[in-house]
Design a protein around this motif. Sequence first.
Motif, short mmCIF file in Angstrom:
data_model
loop_
_atom_site.label_atom_id
_atom_site.label_comp_id
_atom_site.label_asym_id
_atom_site.label_seq_id
_atom_site.Cartn_x
_atom_site.Cartn_y
_atom_site.Cartn_z
N GLU A 18 -1.04 2.18 -8.68
CA GLU A 18 -2.42 2.62 -8.87
C GLU A 18 -2.82 3.49 -7.69
OE1 GLU A 18 -4.38 1.14 -11.51
OE2 GLU A 18 -5.78 2.76 -11.08
N ARG A 19 -3.44 4.61 -7.96
CA ARG A 19 -3.98 5.42 -6.86
C ARG A 19 -5.49 5.46 -6.99
NH1 ARG A 19 -0.95 10.52 -8.20
NH2 ARG A 19 -1.20 9.50 -10.23
N PHE A 20 -6.16 5.34 -5.87
CA PHE A 20 -7.62 5.28 -5.96
C PHE A 20 -8.32 6.44 -5.27
CE2 PHE A 20 -6.26 2.78 -2.31
CZ PHE A 20 -7.04 3.30 -1.28
N GLU A 21 -7.57 7.25 -4.56
CA GLU A 21 -8.21 8.38 -3.88
C GLU A 21 -7.17 9.43 -3.57
OE1 GLU A 21 -10.62 7.24 -0.54
OE2 GLU A 21 -10.93 9.31 0.12
N GLN A 22 -7.58 10.68 -3.54
CA GLN A 22 -6.66 11.74 -3.17
C GLN A 22 -7.41 12.84 -2.44
OE1 GLN A 22 -5.37 12.67 -7.16
NE2 GLN A 22 -6.55 14.58 -7.19
N VAL A 23 -6.67 13.62 -1.68
CA VAL A 23 -7.19 14.83 -1.06
C VAL A 23 -6.55 16.00 -1.82
CG1 VAL A 23 -7.36 16.20 1.06
CG2 VAL A 23 -7.33 13.69 1.18
N ASP A 24 -7.37 16.96 -2.21
CA ASP A 24 -6.85 18.06 -3.02
C ASP A 24 -6.60 19.32 -2.20
OD1 ASP A 24 -6.71 16.73 -5.43
OD2 ASP A 24 -8.80 17.15 -5.95
N PHE A 25 -5.67 20.12 -2.71
CA PHE A 25 -5.42 21.45 -2.18
C PHE A 25 -6.76 22.23 -2.16
CE2 PHE A 25 -4.27 25.88 -2.79
CZ PHE A 25 -3.26 26.04 -1.86
N PRO A 26 -7.02 23.07 -1.17
CA PRO A 26 -6.13 23.54 -0.11
C PRO A 26 -6.11 22.69 1.15
CG PRO A 26 -8.15 24.79 -0.02
CD PRO A 26 -8.29 23.83 -1.17
N ASP A 27 -6.89 21.60 1.16
CA ASP A 27 -6.87 20.74 2.35
C ASP A 27 -5.56 19.97 2.35
OD1 ASP A 27 -9.54 21.48 3.15
OD2 ASP A 27 -10.20 20.35 1.39
N SER A 28 -4.73 20.22 3.35
CA SER A 28 -3.36 19.71 3.31
C SER A 28 -2.85 19.47 4.72
CB SER A 28 -2.47 20.73 2.59
OG SER A 28 -1.11 20.50 2.88
N LEU A 29 -2.46 18.24 4.98
CA LEU A 29 -1.87 17.94 6.30
C LEU A 29 -0.51 18.62 6.45
CD1 LEU A 29 -2.38 14.15 7.16
CD2 LEU A 29 -3.06 16.14 8.51
N GLY A 30 0.19 18.75 5.33
CA GLY A 30 1.48 19.43 5.38
C GLY A 30 1.31 20.89 5.79
N ALA A 52 0.86 -1.18 0.00
CA ALA A 52 0.00 0.00 0.00
C ALA A 52 0.90 1.23 0.00
CB ALA A 52 -0.88 -0.01 1.24
N ILE A 53 0.40 2.32 -0.59
CA ILE A 53 1.24 3.53 -0.71
C ILE A 53 0.45 4.74 -0.23
CG2 ILE A 53 2.64 4.96 -2.22
CD1 ILE A 53 2.69 2.63 -4.23
N LEU A 54 1.06 5.48 0.68
CA LEU A 54 0.46 6.74 1.18
C LEU A 54 1.45 7.87 0.92
CD1 LEU A 54 -1.73 8.26 2.84
CD2 LEU A 54 -0.43 7.66 4.89
N THR A 55 0.99 8.91 0.23
CA THR A 55 1.84 10.09 0.04
C THR A 55 1.16 11.29 0.69
OG1 THR A 55 0.86 10.68 -2.09
CG2 THR A 55 2.77 9.21 -2.13
N VAL A 56 1.93 12.07 1.42
CA VAL A 56 1.37 13.21 2.15
C VAL A 56 2.39 14.35 2.14
CG1 VAL A 56 0.14 13.91 4.25
CG2 VAL A 56 0.50 11.50 3.80
N ASP A 57 1.96 15.52 1.67
CA ASP A 57 2.87 16.66 1.69
C ASP A 57 2.09 17.96 1.84
OD1 ASP A 57 1.80 17.13 -0.82
OD2 ASP A 57 3.68 16.92 -1.91
N GLY A 58 2.74 19.09 1.54
CA GLY A 58 2.05 20.38 1.55
C GLY A 58 1.17 20.48 0.33
N VAL A 59 1.77 20.61 -0.81
CA VAL A 59 1.07 20.53 -2.08
C VAL A 59 2.10 20.36 -3.18
CG1 VAL A 59 1.08 23.03 -2.56
CG2 VAL A 59 -0.73 21.59 -3.53
N GLY A 60 1.67 19.71 -4.26
CA GLY A 60 2.51 19.60 -5.44
C GLY A 60 1.81 20.29 -6.57
N ASP A 61 1.15 19.49 -7.43
CA ASP A 61 0.36 20.14 -8.47
C ASP A 61 -1.05 20.44 -7.93
OD1 ASP A 61 0.40 17.25 -8.65
OD2 ASP A 61 1.64 17.44 -10.45
N TRP A 62 -1.87 19.42 -7.67
CA TRP A 62 -3.15 19.65 -7.02
C TRP A 62 -3.30 18.85 -5.72
CZ3 TRP A 62 -6.96 22.88 -6.51
CH2 TRP A 62 -7.36 23.70 -7.55
N PRO A 63 -3.05 17.54 -5.76
CA PRO A 63 -3.30 16.76 -4.53
C PRO A 63 -2.32 17.11 -3.42
CG PRO A 63 -3.10 15.33 -6.46
CD PRO A 63 -2.63 16.69 -6.86
N THR A 64 -2.72 16.79 -2.22
CA THR A 64 -1.86 16.94 -1.04
C THR A 64 -1.67 15.61 -0.32
OG1 THR A 64 -3.68 17.40 0.47
CG2 THR A 64 -2.74 19.28 -0.71
N THR A 65 -2.55 14.67 -0.65
CA THR A 65 -2.50 13.33 -0.05
C THR A 65 -2.99 12.36 -1.11
OG1 THR A 65 -3.05 14.23 2.13
CG2 THR A 65 -3.41 11.88 1.83
#
Length: 612
Positions: free
Chosen positions: A188-200, A164-177
């Motif tokens: 394969e990625r199946f879900e993302q959290v988009d900017f501006p909601d960002s754990l970073g 399983a893969i989890l990526t979490v940052d401030g922001v890159g292009d649009w997603p943050t998680t």
Amino acid sequence: MPTQKNSNGSSQPIAKFERLAKRPHLNIVGISAGYHDSACCLLQDGVLVAAVQEERFTRVKNDKSFPRKAFRYCLEQAGLTMADIDCIAYYEDPYMKLGRQIWMGMIPDLPSERREGILDRIVKSQPEQIIRRLFGFNGPIEFVDHHLSHAASSFFYSGFDEAAILTVDGVGDWPTTSYGWGKGSHIERFEQVDFPDSLGFFYSAITGYLGFEVNEGEYKVMGLAPYGEPVYADQIRNLIEVSSDGQYRLNMKYFAFLSEDSMFTQELSTLLGEPPREPESELRQFHMDVARSVQAVLEEVLLAKVRYLHSKVPSENLCMAGGVALNVVANGRCLREGPFKRLFVQPAAGDAGGSVGAAAMAHARITGKPPYRKKLDHVYLGPENTSEDAYNILSTSSAKFQDFRGKEEELIRYTVDRLIEGKVVGWSHGRMEFGPRSLGARSILADPRRPEMRDRINALVKMRESFRPFAPAVLESKAHEHFDLDHASPFMLETCQVISPIDLSAITHIDGSARVQTVTHETNPRFARLLEEFNRRTGCPILLNTSFNMRGEPIVCTTVDAIMCFVRSQIDVLVVEDFAMERAGIPALWDLQATEKPTGGEAVGHLVYTLL
Ligand SMILES: [Fe+2]
């Protein structure tokens, strides 16, 4: 049949890589740039042979400029020219990023007569234009979106067949998680959290509120947290609304990053009952409690999201990357309390590592196969200084130094003598580390048994807050005798409890933990021999190991950088390649030059001029 991955990393045959895939050898350059910590890497037939951050050359901390010098290094390291490069992979989707920037109002609404010029500049400033113009590269440029780059940087170097893969940052292009899984060459990625909601940005906002530099001071918040109690956790939970699935939302009334330079609003001060701390001002219990509280909430959210990911991808293996994955305390909790049995974190989990992920993903797209799948066991991927260069620099000056060429045992005995005497040693040898940590190639070393070492090193060189713990390097074969650790930890990416019978007060945090690096002969033989000799003489197979740099500067790269840092700090001994010198050996002119020009490339230039 050659295959490529679509934006989700799934396999699809495609014609555009057919010719590339038939080449006997494949050289792929990966690039990350433009936001934070630019870097470049080289993959040869899927093997990562070179990787380095641009800051190591420019001497600008976290340099975001296009990694020209890092690019040149990667080619030189492999003996390649531009004609040998088959593909350049870039770690973001520039058009997705442009979409976010337009959404944020970063691209102004202009009168039509000016718009054309502005848009022209935007197009020219896109990575493709820069790569073509700067490097004169006419071959294929492959874009890998930001979080896929992070995901690939972890999964392809984890040694796991599936994870399983989890990526979490401030922001890159649009997603943050992002949430996903990897198997073979497939991500394969199946879900993302988009900017501006960002754990970073959630963590960075509190970092800024606590008077530390955003994108730099997050480590300090993590280090400060154990001194406090989570008494503000309830207030801080107001900042983030966490769903039971993968989603979360920031309560934007506390965050200002959409409209202002500041990360947080006045509402945050009202919520916590105090104004933001002025940088460099006194740290009070309140600040420690806030640090502990934000760390606690971050851990809660991450742990919940790790559990959610496992519910969707019931693997035993978890891969993580993105800047938030550098929060080693949270990682440790996710592993201990979460459902996964094994965790791999990309050592350069921040944006520098995106270059590696982009190159690895491009390799998978071109060949339909994963890059070389051995677990990453070291990050000594940066530039190396030769003994000859060091000799030339030292011997043509009036410096007093000792020459240990061909006498490594003597060099190690000499260094151990100094460490036992309580001296602080600047140690530079071999290829430098890629990523944020010094791991024995460009390190400041000291005896971890001496309680005064923490304050002494802070005073001599780091000029940093005394609460921040230093880390230990330990022989891997002895690690279990001193730390509650049953596996290798070569990248200082985990914390564990100190269980040593030796008093290791210089590397033990207030909560009894330490951020351990385990060392082997296979990956850093000279450093391992130094630890062995220290153990033979003292019964302690551990050294205090911190990064070889002054506060606010990148880790030293060249021999000249190391000399500069040695001269300007109060480090007692410099060991650079096969040579050693003490402070009494510093020529007066070096001291003068280094003091007059305290930072930056100009200073290095002056010292080089003086040296030569
Ligand atoms: Fe990132």
